[in-house]
Design a protein around this motif. Structure first.
Motif, PDB file in Angstrom:
ATOM      1  N   CYS A 608       0.859  -1.186   0.000  1.00 27.09           N
ATOM      2  CA  CYS A 608       0.000   0.000   0.000  1.00 27.09           C
ATOM      3  C   CYS A 608       0.896   1.237   0.000  1.00 27.09           C
ATOM      4  O   CYS A 608       1.740   1.404   0.889  1.00 27.09           O
ATOM      5  CB  CYS A 608      -0.913  -0.009   1.223  1.00 27.09           C
ATOM      6  N   ILE A 609       0.718   2.103  -0.997  1.00 27.80           N
ATOM      7  CA  ILE A 609       1.557   3.282  -1.166  1.00 27.80           C
ATOM      8  C   ILE A 609       0.677   4.527  -1.105  1.00 27.80           C
ATOM      9  O   ILE A 609      -0.355   4.595  -1.773  1.00 27.80           O
ATOM     10  CB  ILE A 609       2.318   3.231  -2.506  1.00 27.80           C
ATOM     11  N   ALA A 610       1.082   5.496  -0.292  1.00 34.40           N
ATOM     12  CA  ALA A 610       0.346   6.758  -0.168  1.00 34.40           C
ATOM     13  C   ALA A 610       0.897   7.763  -1.171  1.00 34.40           C
ATOM     14  O   ALA A 610       2.095   8.039  -1.185  1.00 34.40           O
ATOM     15  CB  ALA A 610       0.458   7.288   1.259  1.00 34.40           C
ATOM     16  N   GLU A 611       0.018   8.326  -1.996  1.00 34.33           N
ATOM     17  CA  GLU A 611       0.424   9.298  -3.025  1.00 34.33           C
ATOM     18  C   GLU A 611       0.317  10.729  -2.504  1.00 34.33           C
ATOM     19  O   GLU A 611      -0.462  11.027  -1.601  1.00 34.33           O
ATOM     20  CB  GLU A 611      -0.464   9.153  -4.264  1.00 34.33           C
ATOM     21  N   GLY A 612       1.118  11.607  -3.109  1.00 34.36           N
ATOM     22  CA  GLY A 612       0.971  13.040  -2.880  1.00 34.36           C
ATOM     23  C   GLY A 612       1.349  13.533  -1.505  1.00 34.36           C
ATOM     24  O   GLY A 612       0.822  14.560  -1.046  1.00 34.36           O
ATOM     25  N   VAL A 613       2.246  12.839  -0.813  1.00 31.20           N
ATOM     26  CA  VAL A 613       2.673  13.278   0.520  1.00 31.20           C
ATOM     27  C   VAL A 613       3.402  14.620   0.403  1.00 31.20           C
ATOM     28  O   VAL A 613       4.345  14.768  -0.376  1.00 31.20           O
ATOM     29  CB  VAL A 613       3.584  12.218   1.175  1.00 31.20           C
ATOM     30  N   GLN A 614       2.951  15.612   1.214  1.00 30.61           N
ATOM     31  CA  GLN A 614       3.492  16.963   1.130  1.00 30.61           C
ATOM     32  C   GLN A 614       4.584  17.253   2.150  1.00 30.61           C
ATOM     33  O   GLN A 614       5.465  18.080   1.909  1.00 30.61           O
ATOM     34  CB  GLN A 614       2.358  17.979   1.327  1.00 30.61           C
ATOM     35  N   ASN A 615       4.516  16.605   3.312  1.00 31.56           N
ATOM     36  CA  ASN A 615       5.450  16.921   4.382  1.00 31.56           C
ATOM     37  C   ASN A 615       5.660  15.719   5.284  1.00 31.56           C
ATOM     38  O   ASN A 615       5.046  14.661   5.086  1.00 31.56           O
ATOM     39  CB  ASN A 615       4.935  18.117   5.197  1.00 31.56           C
ATOM     40  N   SER A 616       6.526  15.900   6.273  1.00 30.00           N
ATOM     41  CA  SER A 616       6.873  14.796   7.175  1.00 30.00           C
ATOM     42  C   SER A 616       5.690  14.375   8.032  1.00 30.00           C
ATOM     43  O   SER A 616       5.566  13.205   8.397  1.00 30.00           O
ATOM     44  CB  SER A 616       8.051  15.199   8.059  1.00 30.00           C
ATOM     45  N   GLN A 617       4.804  15.312   8.379  1.00 30.22           N
ATOM     46  CA  GLN A 617       3.643  14.955   9.190  1.00 30.22           C
ATOM     47  C   GLN A 617       2.749  13.966   8.443  1.00 30.22           C
ATOM     48  O   GLN A 617       2.291  12.974   9.015  1.00 30.22           O
ATOM     49  CB  GLN A 617       2.846  16.218   9.545  1.00 30.22           C
ATOM     50  N   GLU A 618       2.494  14.263   7.184  1.00 31.34           N
ATOM     51  CA  GLU A 618       1.679  13.344   6.383  1.00 31.34           C
ATOM     52  C   GLU A 618       2.383  12.008   6.211  1.00 31.34           C
ATOM     53  O   GLU A 618       1.747  10.952   6.258  1.00 31.34           O
ATOM     54  CB  GLU A 618       1.385  13.971   5.021  1.00 31.34           C
ATOM     55  N   SER A 619       3.692  12.046   6.016  1.00 34.17           N
ATOM     56  CA  SER A 619       4.453  10.813   5.838  1.00 34.17           C
ATOM     57  C   SER A 619       4.391   9.932   7.085  1.00 34.17           C
ATOM     58  O   SER A 619       4.121   8.731   7.001  1.00 34.17           O
ATOM     59  CB  SER A 619       5.906  11.150   5.486  1.00 34.17           C
ATOM     60  N   VAL A 620       4.632  10.518   8.246  1.00 35.77           N
ATOM     61  CA  VAL A 620       4.597   9.760   9.505  1.00 35.77           C
ATOM     62  C   VAL A 620       3.211   9.179   9.738  1.00 35.77           C
ATOM     63  O   VAL A 620       3.059   8.010  10.131  1.00 35.77           O
ATOM     64  CB  VAL A 620       5.020  10.664  10.682  1.00 35.77           C
TER      65      VAL A 620
END
Length: 638
Positions: A608-620
């Protein structure tokens, strides 16, 4: 080793064992029988010769001549005449030529020719005793001929048994092909069901795999229903049953920022004035029924394309969004026609006035600004007449009129194809340890001092019907890039690859020419295209699996009702759309969506891959929700 070969070997071994046992038994019994027949023959022959000699008055010379003649013309190896006083007057042996029987047969089954004797007399006077022994060579020849006939029968029986066995095995194993296909599909993460065969053992295996598939489908259906209910409660207008303003705007932004053909399209907005008067005159019940009817009419428009969206922006404001279609006036006409039909059905033409606006959007637009400008145009006093008019706002994201022209793009794209000027710009897909899982190649094209992105290129590729050529150019670029870029390379193909009947064969030939680099490729298709062309998706998947390449689905999360189809598609990874990733750290609903897809991917053995991550908060947050990897502007390139 195949079952057919094993069957032939088993039959051959079985028949050989049967032949060996039968040969030994028949050899022993036949040799004893032939010995008895030789003894009988010797007795008969010696009796006949003794009787003949007894009827003749023979002197010793005549007797010797008679016996020599008997020995020379008969099949005897030994003849002896012993006189009455015990003196041997004739004793001679001879050896015949070797028989056709092999020596091992004579050793294994010896045949003894026992001698026979008879008295020779003249009247009442005994002249002597005649003894002889027949040659056993012909007995061995008979035994050898019998063995060869038995061997020939064995060969014929083996061939018949093998042939009939193969036919029977083919009939028995016919259901096994379906069992194997189902097992291979499960190995490829495609959960399919097949009819249970009549063979008990095969039926048990098929039943177990069908049960697994049913459980996966039930899990997906249950999760889809849960997410749909949550989305309806959070993102859909309770009366109209279509997207709220916030949900509609977020999807407009997602389309504008997409690096594919949906980055351009058209939007139409309609405002119905007079709602307050309708509510006061006819009551809330009629007003609510009217709003529901409007929602149903807009949903009917939405069904024309899997990417078309409709929403209720406010009390009397409704919008229709259609990506990949730049005919805003046509879209507005369809919207007005649907709305007007509902107004006339409820006989509210005198109470409600329709005002409208439309625009084309492009990759460089801002969704909220575009929507605000359209709504602003609805406030123009010229639109508040009794004769509704349309206000059309054209938006091109700051690009020149020449660049927007079909002639310009047609020339640019065809020149880029012929001169191979397209490029792939790679962006990372990293896991939780910041290790690169994939490198996503986005299409780029340089013209003078301008670099066009996929979001600008693909709408025109789709409009000019150049999907086939561009998709193949992207494959060629990826194979060449694999020679210099490490790791797995991911590329996006258009919907046309799934509708082009010749693409699968072309892809097979292209991969066969460069199998080492082909196995490092990952190919993405959009969620809407995959569901719409599931058969073609699975056909391309089979080609990719042959060479060890991967296939995935991007922009996931929009069509929750079709989530159950994932069990049969066998994707290697699922990419959740940026719509459900942006701001995920502050949005419980989006976290729920990503958690659901992460759980589904894990159940299917996919990533499962998350697209369009903008910053570290979204990534974490994405990794906390179970995502395997993330991609987007906020992901470090190294």
């Amino acid at each position: 080793m195949s079952l057919y070969r094993q069957l032939w070997i088993a039959i051959a071994v079985l028949m050989l064992v049967i032949f060996s046992i039968t040969f030994i038994i028949n050899g022993v019994s036949s040799s004893r029988y032939l010995e008895e027949q030789l003894l009988i023959k010797n007795n008969d022959d010696v009796a006949a010769v003794a009787l003949s000699l007894s009827q003749q008055n023979l002197d010793p010379v005549s007797l010797e001549i008679q016996l020599s003649t008997l020995l020379d013309h008969g099949s005897y190896t030994w003849v002896e005449f012993r006189q009455a006083d015990g003196k041997v007057s004739f004793n001679r042996t001879q050896t015949f030529s070797t028989s056709n029987a092999p020596a091992w047969l004579k050793t294994l089954f010896p045949i003894e020719s026992a001698p026979a004797s008879a008295d020779v007399s003249s009247g009442w006077t005994q002249l002597g005793t005649l003894s002889l022994r027949s040659d056993s060579a012909f007995a061995y020849d008979e035994l050898w001929s019998s063995a060869k006939r038995s061997l020939l029968a064995l060969i014929i029986a083996t061939a018949l048994a093998g042939g009939l066995g193969s036919l029977l095995l083919r009939a028995i194993l016919a259901p096994l092909g379906r069992v194997v296909d189902q097992a291979e599909a499960l190995g490829e993460r495609r959960f399919i069901k097949t009819t249970e065969p009549k063979t008990l053992e095969f039926a048990r295996v098929t039943r177990a795999m069908n049960t697994l598939t049913e459980r996966i489908e039930a899990m997906l259906t249950k999760e889809a229903n849960r997410l749909t209910e949550r989305r309806v409660s959070e993102e859909f207008d309770s009366l109209a049953g279509i997207y709220t303003r916030r949900a509609f705007l977020s999807r407009l932004d997602a389309y504008i920022n997409a690096e594919d053909s949906t980055a351009e399209g058209s939007i139409a907005v309609i405002r119905l004035t007079g709602f307050t008067a309708v509510n006061e005159r006819f009551g809330r019940d009629i007003t609510d029924r009217f709003i529901r009817a409007l929602g149903e009419a807009l949903q009917a428009q939405e069904q024309q394309s899997p990417t078309t969206l409709c929403g209720r922006l406010s009390g009397g404001d409704f919008a229709l969004l259609r990506p990949e279609d730049n005919n805003a006036l046509q879209l507005l006409s369809e919207l007005r026609e649907s709305i007007t039909a509902i107004i006339e059905r409820f006989e509210l033409s005198e109470e409600i006035t329709v005002v409208s606006a439309c625009a084309n959007y492009a990759a460089a637009d801002a969704g909220d600004a575009l929507l605000a400008e359209l709504e602003g145009s609805l406030q123009d006093e010229n639109l508040h007449s009794t004769q509704p008019r349309e206000s059309t706002v054209h938006k091109y994201g700051g690009e020149s009129a020449e660049q927007q022209g079909a002639d310009f793009w047609n020339s640019l794209l065809r020149d880029a194809l012929s001169s191979q000027r397209f490029e792939l710009q790679f962006f990372p897909v990293n896991d939780a340890n910041n290790q690169r899982l994939q490198s996503v190649g986005m299409l780029r094209l340089d013209q003078d001092e301008t670099r066009f992105t996929a979001g600008q290129i693909m709408p025109w590729v789709n409009r000019l019907n150049l999907n086939q050529q561009v998709d193949r150019a992207v494959i060629d670029l990826a194979l060449k890039s694999a020679r210099r870029v490490e790791g797995m390379l991911c590329i996006n193909l258009s919907n046309g690859a799934l509708t082009d009947d010749s693409f699968k064969d072309w892809l097979d030939a292209a991969f066969a020419a460069d199998p080492d680099n082909a196995r490092r490729l990952c190919i993405d298709f959009t969620e809407s295209a995959t569901y719409a062309h599931a058969t073609a998706f699975k056909a391309i998947q089979q080609v990719l699996k042959t060479y060890g390449a991967s296939i995935g689905i991007k922009h996931m999360g929009h069509q929750l009702k079709k989530m159950g189809s994932l069990a049969d598609l066998g994707a290697d990874y699922l990419k959740v759309d940026q719509l459900f990733v942006r701001g995920i750290h502050s949005n419980e609903g989006d976290r729920t969506v990503l958690k659901a897809y992460a759980a589904i991917a894990q159940s299917l053995g996919a990533e499962c891959i998350a697209e369009g991550v903008q910053n570290s908060q979204e990534s974490v947050t994405a990794f906390a929700c179970g995502a395997t990897a993330v991609t987007g502007p906020g992901v470090a390139k190294d």
